[in-house]
Design a protein around this motif. Sequence first.
Motif, PDB file in Angstrom:
ATOM      1  N   ALA A  84       0.900  -1.238  -0.028  1.00 55.13           N
ATOM      2  CA  ALA A  84      -0.060   0.192   0.171  1.00 55.13           C
ATOM      3  C   ALA A  84       0.811   1.206   0.033  1.00 55.13           C
ATOM      4  O   ALA A  84       2.009   1.222   0.438  1.00 55.13           O
ATOM      5  CB  ALA A  84      -0.877  -0.145   1.244  1.00 55.13           C
ATOM      6  N   PHE A  85       0.276   2.221  -0.407  1.00 55.70           N
ATOM      7  CA  PHE A  85       0.898   3.525  -0.276  1.00 55.70           C
ATOM      8  C   PHE A  85       2.583   3.583  -1.012  1.00 55.70           C
ATOM      9  O   PHE A  85       2.438   2.946  -1.875  1.00 55.70           O
ATOM     10  CB  PHE A  85       1.065   4.297   1.154  1.00 55.70           C
ATOM     11  CG  PHE A  85      -0.280   4.188   1.873  1.00 55.70           C
ATOM     12  CD1 PHE A  85      -1.376   5.022   1.204  1.00 55.70           C
ATOM     13  CD2 PHE A  85      -0.426   3.092   3.205  1.00 55.70           C
ATOM     14  CE1 PHE A  85      -2.542   4.893   2.176  1.00 55.70           C
ATOM     15  CE2 PHE A  85      -1.704   3.240   3.527  1.00 55.70           C
ATOM     16  CZ  PHE A  85      -2.827   4.010   3.187  1.00 55.70           C
ATOM     17  N   ILE A  86       3.396   3.930  -0.175  1.00 51.36           N
ATOM     18  CA  ILE A  86       4.902   3.518  -0.578  1.00 51.36           C
ATOM     19  C   ILE A  86       5.294   3.180   0.626  1.00 51.36           C
ATOM     20  O   ILE A  86       5.606   3.311   1.687  1.00 51.36           O
ATOM     21  CB  ILE A  86       5.705   5.213  -0.575  1.00 51.36           C
ATOM     22  CG1 ILE A  86       4.854   5.966  -1.508  1.00 51.36           C
ATOM     23  CG2 ILE A  86       6.993   4.473  -0.994  1.00 51.36           C
ATOM     24  CD1 ILE A  86       4.898   5.630  -3.030  1.00 51.36           C
ATOM     25  N   PRO A  87       5.835   1.603   0.406  1.00 51.78           N
ATOM     26  CA  PRO A  87       5.968   0.651   1.455  1.00 51.78           C
ATOM     27  C   PRO A  87       7.801   1.491   1.851  1.00 51.78           C
ATOM     28  O   PRO A  87       8.482   1.682   0.987  1.00 51.78           O
ATOM     29  CB  PRO A  87       6.352  -0.560   0.841  1.00 51.78           C
ATOM     30  CG  PRO A  87       5.521  -0.526  -0.334  1.00 51.78           C
ATOM     31  CD  PRO A  87       5.287   1.036  -0.913  1.00 51.78           C
ATOM     32  N   VAL A  88       7.780   1.413   3.130  1.00 48.35           N
ATOM     33  CA  VAL A  88       9.216   1.890   3.785  1.00 48.35           C
ATOM     34  C   VAL A  88       9.714   0.639   4.397  1.00 48.35           C
ATOM     35  O   VAL A  88       9.124   0.406   5.583  1.00 48.35           O
ATOM     36  CB  VAL A  88       8.954   3.043   4.589  1.00 48.35           C
ATOM     37  CG1 VAL A  88      10.119   3.537   5.177  1.00 48.35           C
ATOM     38  CG2 VAL A  88       8.421   4.337   3.518  1.00 48.35           C
ATOM     39  N   ALA A  89      10.960   0.104   4.270  1.00 48.88           N
ATOM     40  CA  ALA A  89      11.221  -0.990   4.738  1.00 48.88           C
ATOM     41  C   ALA A  89      12.809  -0.806   5.060  1.00 48.88           C
ATOM     42  O   ALA A  89      13.482  -1.243   4.256  1.00 48.88           O
ATOM     43  CB  ALA A  89      11.021  -2.377   3.747  1.00 48.88           C
ATOM     44  N   PRO A  90      13.175  -0.291   6.112  1.00 49.28           N
ATOM     45  CA  PRO A  90      14.282  -0.066   6.441  1.00 49.28           C
ATOM     46  C   PRO A  90      15.292  -1.257   6.820  1.00 49.28           C
ATOM     47  O   PRO A  90      14.602  -2.241   7.408  1.00 49.28           O
ATOM     48  CB  PRO A  90      14.224   0.893   7.743  1.00 49.28           C
ATOM     49  CG  PRO A  90      12.924   0.646   8.537  1.00 49.28           C
ATOM     50  CD  PRO A  90      12.321   0.119   7.235  1.00 49.28           C
ATOM     51  N   THR A  91      16.628  -1.045   6.838  1.00 51.28           N
ATOM     52  CA  THR A  91      17.472  -2.304   7.145  1.00 51.28           C
ATOM     53  C   THR A  91      17.640  -2.124   8.578  1.00 51.28           C
ATOM     54  O   THR A  91      17.796  -1.066   9.081  1.00 51.28           O
ATOM     55  CB  THR A  91      18.890  -2.281   6.180  1.00 51.28           C
ATOM     56  OG1 THR A  91      19.595  -1.185   6.697  1.00 51.28           O
ATOM     57  CG2 THR A  91      18.496  -2.229   4.900  1.00 51.28           C
ATOM     58  N   PHE A  92      18.268  -3.159   9.331  1.00 54.58           N
ATOM     59  CA  PHE A  92      18.543  -3.001  10.604  1.00 54.58           C
ATOM     60  C   PHE A  92      19.870  -2.065  10.728  1.00 54.58           C
ATOM     61  O   PHE A  92      19.898  -1.336  11.743  1.00 54.58           O
ATOM     62  CB  PHE A  92      18.623  -4.438  11.323  1.00 54.58           C
ATOM     63  CG  PHE A  92      19.035  -4.431  12.706  1.00 54.58           C
ATOM     64  CD1 PHE A  92      17.844  -4.116  13.609  1.00 54.58           C
ATOM     65  CD2 PHE A  92      20.204  -4.768  13.144  1.00 54.58           C
ATOM     66  CE1 PHE A  92      18.187  -3.983  14.851  1.00 54.58           C
ATOM     67  CE2 PHE A  92      20.427  -4.580  14.689  1.00 54.58           C
ATOM     68  CZ  PHE A  92      19.336  -4.364  15.289  1.00 54.58           C
ATOM     69  N   PRO A  93      21.017  -2.170   9.954  1.00 54.23           N
ATOM     70  CA  PRO A  93      22.022  -1.197  10.320  1.00 54.23           C
ATOM     71  C   PRO A  93      21.597   0.153   9.963  1.00 54.23           C
ATOM     72  O   PRO A  93      22.253   1.124  10.825  1.00 54.23           O
ATOM     73  CB  PRO A  93      22.922  -1.663   8.932  1.00 54.23           C
ATOM     74  CG  PRO A  93      22.648  -3.066   8.615  1.00 54.23           C
ATOM     75  CD  PRO A  93      21.177  -3.225   8.874  1.00 54.23           C
TER      76      PRO A  93
END
Length: 453
Positions: A84-93
């Motif tokens: 949905a929308f704009i997925p924002v998937a950060p990395t752990f580092p």
Amino acid sequence: VAESGLDLTPEQMRELGYAAVDAVVDHLSTLRDGPTFSPPPPDLAERIVEPVPEDGSNPVELLGWLRAEVLSAGVRNHHPGMFAFIPVAPTFPGVVADMLAAGMNVFAGSFQSGPGASVVELEVLGWFRELLGLAPAADGVIASGGSTANLVGLAAGRDRRPDGGADRVAYTTSEAHSSVARALKLLGMDRVREVAMDERFRMRPDALAEAMAADAAAGLTPWCVVAAAGTTNTGAVDDLPALRRVADEHRAWLHVDAAYGGFLALTERGRAAMPGLDLADTLVLDAHKSLYCPLLAGIVYARDGADLERTFTVRPAYLKDMDHYGGVNFADRGIELSRPFRALKVWLTVKTFGMREIRAALDRSLDLGQLAARLIGESPRLDLVTGPSLGIVNFRSTAGVAVERMMAEVISAGAYISATTVNGERTARICALGHRSDEVALRSVIEAAAGAD
Ligand SMILES: Cc1ncc(COP(=O)(O)O)c(C=O)c1O
């Protein structure tokens, strides 16, 4: 021993810090077991809000409550089922970088305060200047989000054309992100023309030329073209070389909003889909979207990097000594004086994974967009309305099932899609940008949407 009433002992800090890391790791490693979207409980506010405490309590114990009550509902933007929308998937580092920057309390506004931060921000900006093929003089700043980055870029553009005064006109389309209209309003640039688009939602260069000529003939000043390289609704990419040519006829600024999809240009296909990013006078790309950083990191480049400093540098008496040590003061390139060390999350993400791995993730997004279009095309119950373009497709039901019903089925399947309006029609929209999203997750979304009745 705690040094002030607001200090913790090293042991207490470790206990709290490790507990927080454990909470994040636990959350990330069990992400797939839970849903992408949990609607807020109706009594959310009553459960959360308490009178301000006069006495403190153990923060480690508060963590469990926070996870259960405050952090549990809502959209998990980084879930594999998030389309949905704009997925924002950060990395752990990237997440750890934000903790480090906060923990070391880095002030990244001036070289004197954060010299290492300043050098790393320049380095990161230099990497992408090169990788995206921007002009050698291009330079920028990592603002908060894309909304701020649009404001920063357009402010620089406004200041380069003072001659038109209140008669300056900006040109954009009805598909521009809402932050563009807001930025123009904040800048007092009230004359805005919505230029006609072609059937793929791209600004028509001929219509732009016509609108600019008409304004010039009426004594107005065609000032700025606000184009998009990846619109939020459909992933449409304007013909930047053609818009540049038209803008040049009027010495107009070209601002390109590539906040959502700009970093997809790091792949071969993405680059081919977005020719001319280097032609933008100011260019916006969000590292918290297509570069897998945590919120927020909205980058704005100016083709002539000095344009940002021309607009934003101020030296009140209490900051006169800021230049003593030389170096770049990033406060001179945007609207924040105190600013966090945002470049660190970009740096640590890139250093940890390398560009090959990042490019592979971006390529998977483009693959998923293509697969979504194919699966929708193959389904007798679904109809493709737009795309795929930069990982975005819009679709409808062939059986007249309401978009809300399709969304509800997708939510029941543990995933999430959003809805928008295309050519006046309400459509279901898929945006494949999360690095955890895969074919299994996408197929289940399409199956659920097709199964809605
Ligand atoms: C094309 C585009 N521009 C600007 C923005 C605003 O960015 P932010 O939400 O980081 O302020 C978005 C957000 O989705 C976007 O898609």
